[in-house]
Design an enzyme around this catalytic site. Structure first.
Site, PDB file in Angstrom:
ATOM      1  N   MET A  30      16.852  27.541  -4.143  1.00  0.00           N
ATOM      2  CA  MET A  30      15.862  27.515  -4.857  1.00  0.00           C
ATOM      3  C   MET A  30      14.652  28.522  -4.564  1.00  0.00           C
ATOM      4  O   MET A  30      13.672  28.236  -5.113  1.00  0.00           O
ATOM      5  CB  MET A  30      15.274  26.269  -4.811  1.00  0.00           C
ATOM      6  CG  MET A  30      16.429  24.961  -5.479  1.00  0.00           C
ATOM      7  SD  MET A  30      15.517  23.590  -6.066  1.00  0.00           S
ATOM      8  CE  MET A  30      14.415  23.113  -4.648  1.00  0.00           C
ATOM      9  N   LEU A  33      12.516  32.260  -0.079  1.00  0.00           N
ATOM     10  CA  LEU A  33      13.537  32.405   1.025  1.00  0.00           C
ATOM     11  C   LEU A  33      13.043  32.713   2.424  1.00  0.00           C
ATOM     12  O   LEU A  33      11.926  33.276   2.491  1.00  0.00           O
ATOM     13  CB  LEU A  33      14.463  33.491   0.879  1.00  0.00           C
ATOM     14  CG  LEU A  33      15.234  33.615  -0.611  1.00  0.00           C
ATOM     15  CD1 LEU A  33      16.273  34.743  -0.771  1.00  0.00           C
ATOM     16  CD2 LEU A  33      16.154  32.267  -0.843  1.00  0.00           C
ATOM     17  N   GLY A  36      16.339  30.496   7.331  1.00  0.00           N
ATOM     18  CA  GLY A  36      17.552  29.492   7.000  1.00  0.00           C
ATOM     19  C   GLY A  36      18.360  30.106   6.165  1.00  0.00           C
ATOM     20  O   GLY A  36      19.663  30.102   6.192  1.00  0.00           O
ATOM     21  N   HIS A  37      17.904  30.246   4.847  1.00  0.00           N
ATOM     22  CA  HIS A  37      18.767  30.931   3.683  1.00  0.00           C
ATOM     23  C   HIS A  37      19.497  32.052   4.234  1.00  0.00           C
ATOM     24  O   HIS A  37      20.695  32.208   3.700  1.00  0.00           O
ATOM     25  CB  HIS A  37      17.648  31.135   2.494  1.00  0.00           C
ATOM     26  CG  HIS A  37      17.074  29.772   1.914  1.00  0.00           C
ATOM     27  ND1 HIS A  37      15.728  30.090   2.144  1.00  0.00           N
ATOM     28  CD2 HIS A  37      17.346  28.930   1.335  1.00  0.00           C
ATOM     29  CE1 HIS A  37      15.402  29.109   1.176  1.00  0.00           C
ATOM     30  NE2 HIS A  37      16.160  28.312   0.859  1.00  0.00           N
ATOM     31  N   GLY A 149      23.254  24.457   3.837  1.00  0.00           N
ATOM     32  CA  GLY A 149      22.816  24.150   5.144  1.00  0.00           C
ATOM     33  C   GLY A 149      22.844  22.534   5.483  1.00  0.00           C
ATOM     34  O   GLY A 149      22.848  21.578   4.739  1.00  0.00           O
ATOM     35  N   ASP A 152      20.339  19.915   4.858  1.00  0.00           N
ATOM     36  CA  ASP A 152      20.132  18.868   3.857  1.00  0.00           C
ATOM     37  C   ASP A 152      21.589  18.337   3.869  1.00  0.00           C
ATOM     38  O   ASP A 152      22.498  18.542   3.132  1.00  0.00           O
ATOM     39  CB  ASP A 152      20.008  19.740   2.461  1.00  0.00           C
ATOM     40  CG  ASP A 152      18.727  20.356   2.353  1.00  0.00           C
ATOM     41  OD1 ASP A 152      17.909  19.724   2.347  1.00  0.00           O
ATOM     42  OD2 ASP A 152      18.660  21.562   2.681  1.00  0.00           O
ATOM     43  N   GLN A 155      22.852  16.137   1.039  1.00  0.00           N
ATOM     44  CA  GLN A 155      23.177  16.999  -0.285  1.00  0.00           C
ATOM     45  C   GLN A 155      24.496  17.439   0.086  1.00  0.00           C
ATOM     46  O   GLN A 155      25.396  17.349  -0.791  1.00  0.00           O
ATOM     47  CB  GLN A 155      22.155  17.891  -0.151  1.00  0.00           C
ATOM     48  CG  GLN A 155      22.398  19.267  -1.182  1.00  0.00           C
ATOM     49  CD  GLN A 155      21.349  20.077  -1.330  1.00  0.00           C
ATOM     50  OE1 GLN A 155      20.437  19.805  -2.043  1.00  0.00           O
ATOM     51  NE2 GLN A 155      21.504  21.324  -0.758  1.00  0.00           N
ATOM     52  N   SER A 188      11.391  25.860   2.717  1.00  0.00           N
ATOM     53  CA  SER A 188      10.424  26.550   1.758  1.00  0.00           C
ATOM     54  C   SER A 188       9.269  25.761   1.555  1.00  0.00           C
ATOM     55  O   SER A 188       8.264  26.446   1.613  1.00  0.00           O
ATOM     56  CB  SER A 188      10.910  26.615   0.400  1.00  0.00           C
ATOM     57  OG  SER A 188      12.332  27.334   0.385  1.00  0.00           O
ATOM     58  N   ARG A 189       9.314  24.571   1.965  1.00  0.00           N
ATOM     59  CA  ARG A 189       7.931  23.542   1.935  1.00  0.00           C
ATOM     60  C   ARG A 189       7.173  23.781   2.962  1.00  0.00           C
ATOM     61  O   ARG A 189       6.043  23.452   3.045  1.00  0.00           O
ATOM     62  CB  ARG A 189       8.523  22.198   1.843  1.00  0.00           C
ATOM     63  CG  ARG A 189       9.172  21.801   0.490  1.00  0.00           C
ATOM     64  CD  ARG A 189       9.259  20.234   0.343  1.00  0.00           C
ATOM     65  NE  ARG A 189       9.485  19.658  -1.110  1.00  0.00           N
ATOM     66  CZ  ARG A 189      10.795  19.983  -1.492  1.00  0.00           C
ATOM     67  NH1 ARG A 189      11.744  20.187  -0.761  1.00  0.00           N
ATOM     68  NH2 ARG A 189      11.122  19.361  -2.696  1.00  0.00           N
TER      69      ARG A 189
HETATM   70  P1  AMP Z   1      16.828  25.250  -1.044  1.00  0.00           P
HETATM   71  O1  AMP Z   1      16.492  26.618  -1.305  1.00  0.00           O
HETATM   72  O2  AMP Z   1      15.919  24.496  -0.347  1.00  0.00           O
HETATM   73  O3  AMP Z   1      17.846  24.459  -2.083  1.00  0.00           O
HETATM   74  O4  AMP Z   1      18.087  25.557   0.151  1.00  0.00           O
HETATM   75  C1  AMP Z   1      19.180  26.345  -0.186  1.00  0.00           C
HETATM   76  C2  AMP Z   1      20.075  26.284   1.039  1.00  0.00           C
HETATM   77  O5  AMP Z   1      19.577  26.709   2.065  1.00  0.00           O
HETATM   78  C3  AMP Z   1      20.546  24.899   0.930  1.00  0.00           C
HETATM   79  O6  AMP Z   1      21.787  24.624   1.271  1.00  0.00           O
HETATM   80  C4  AMP Z   1      19.923  24.473   2.205  1.00  0.00           C
HETATM   81  O7  AMP Z   1      20.318  23.296   2.884  1.00  0.00           O
HETATM   82  C5  AMP Z   1      19.781  25.604   2.885  1.00  0.00           C
HETATM   83  N1  AMP Z   1      18.756  25.745   3.986  1.00  0.00           N
HETATM   84  C6  AMP Z   1      17.706  25.241   3.895  1.00  0.00           C
HETATM   85  N2  AMP Z   1      16.609  25.357   5.065  1.00  0.00           N
HETATM   86  C7  AMP Z   1      17.596  25.901   5.890  1.00  0.00           C
HETATM   87  C8  AMP Z   1      17.509  26.053   7.411  1.00  0.00           C
HETATM   88  N3  AMP Z   1      16.380  25.711   8.064  1.00  0.00           N
HETATM   89  N4  AMP Z   1      18.660  26.292   8.156  1.00  0.00           N
HETATM   90  C9  AMP Z   1      20.023  26.374   7.290  1.00  0.00           C
HETATM   91  N5  AMP Z   1      19.997  26.061   6.265  1.00  0.00           N
HETATM   92  C10 AMP Z   1      19.011  26.037   5.273  1.00  0.00           C
END
Ligand code: AMP
Length: 283
Positions: A30, A33, A36-37, A149, A152, A155, A188-189
């Site tokens: 989303m 970035l 983690g992403h 990741g 989540d 998820q 991101s939060r």
């Molecule tokens: P999001 O943009 O929050 O929807 O995250 C996109 C992807 O990045 C999802 O598969 C998340 O689980 C993964 N993700 C988010 N934060 C992390 C993190 N700290 N370490 C590894 N993967 C992450």
């Protein structure tokens, strides 16, 4: 890297690849970035010929309108970060809302207990919205592998289930959690936290990481209570849940002997920002 906004644009690009037997890896995000992403993108780069990163803030997975409104959006910065990793044949798919949802989608998945507990309980409709958008992305991009990741964790379980329900022949790959220096899981939060809370939010990982040690002398419910107490001792932190569950079924664990694969899950409100994390516990 190519930047594509339309579904027909992806289909056209995708056709060029299918002739060459190239493997395509998808990283759905989303945006806003962080490292983690990027760790998912780097892993996808290592394991595929072509990588697609999608950036789409999916409105139908937000059960809270304020959360959707406040969600950080930094497309230009995101594209710059991705340009440092992606190459000529890779592409970023960043559609707008009308492209993804020209009409409302009324689909309801049956994820069983996977979406009725924890995040599913506290964010009604969230995982159905996740299922819908990821199914759409799978159909548009047609990846061989998709990267998510473990941050989540629930998820990831829901997406595996969706892929099974919809008979997708796609490898769903769970990737390790990348953390800030103080242990806070990158998100991101985190950008929405004030600097003081962000520094102190390391308490979440610190506390859930102790579940293993506490569990050696205490019951499951006592362990949960001790973890809650240690997080809530920090002003500004309110625990929504601490739960100890089986990693595969996500069923609650009542006794430490109930499962050989146990995780501790946390959702905590820091100020007004909702943070989640989880760790594996093997006693
Ligand atoms: P999001 O943009 O929050 O929807 O995250 C996109 C992807 O990045 C999802 O598969 C998340 O689980 C993964 N993700 C988010 N934060 C992390 C993190 N700290 N370490 C590894 N993967 C992450």
């Amino acid at each position: 890297m190519k930047i594509i906004n339309s579904i027909t644009g992806v289909k056209r690009t995708r056709q060029e690849f299918s002739s060459g037997q190239k493997k395509v890896g998808l990283v759905p995000t989303m945006g806003a970035l962080h490292e983690g992403h990027l760790s998912l993108v780097k892993q996808a780069k290592r394991e595929n010929d072509i990588v697609s990163v999608s950036i789409f803030v999916n409105p139908i997975q937000f059960n809270d309108k304020n959360d959707l409104r406040n969600y950080p959006r930094e497309l230009d910065k995101d594209l710059l970060m991705l340009a440092g990793i992606l190459e000529e044949n890779d592409f970023v798919f960043c559609p707008d809302q009308d492209e993804m949802y020209p009409e409302p989608v009324n689909k309801t998945f049956d994820f069983g207990n996977l979406d009725s507990v924890m995040e599913g309980f506290f964010r009604p409709g969230h995982f159905n919205g996740v299922g819908i958008v990821v199914e759409k992305l799978f159909r548009i991009i047609e990846p061989d592998r998709a990267y998510f990741g473990i941050k989540d964790f629930q998820q990831l379980a829901v997406i595996r289930k969706m892929a099974e329900i919809e008979n997708f022949d796609i490898d769903i790959i769970g990737c390790p959690i990348i953390r800030e220096e103080n242990g806070l899981a990158m998100s991101s939060r985190n950008k929405l936290l004030n600097p003081d809370l962000r520094k102190k939010a390391g308490i979440i990982f610190e506390s859930i990481s102790k579940a293993r040690d506490i569990g050696k002398r205490k019951t499951v419910s006592e362990t949960v209570e001790e973890i809650k107490k240690s997080i809530q001792a920090r002003p500004g932190f309110v625990v929504e849940y601490i739960e100890i569950r089986d990693s595969r079924s996500l069923e609650a664990i009542r006794d430490w002997d109930d499962s050989d694969s146990i995780r501790c899950f946390a959702a905590v409100i820091a100020g007004s920002v909702r943070l989640i994390d989880n760790v594996e516990i093997s006693l």
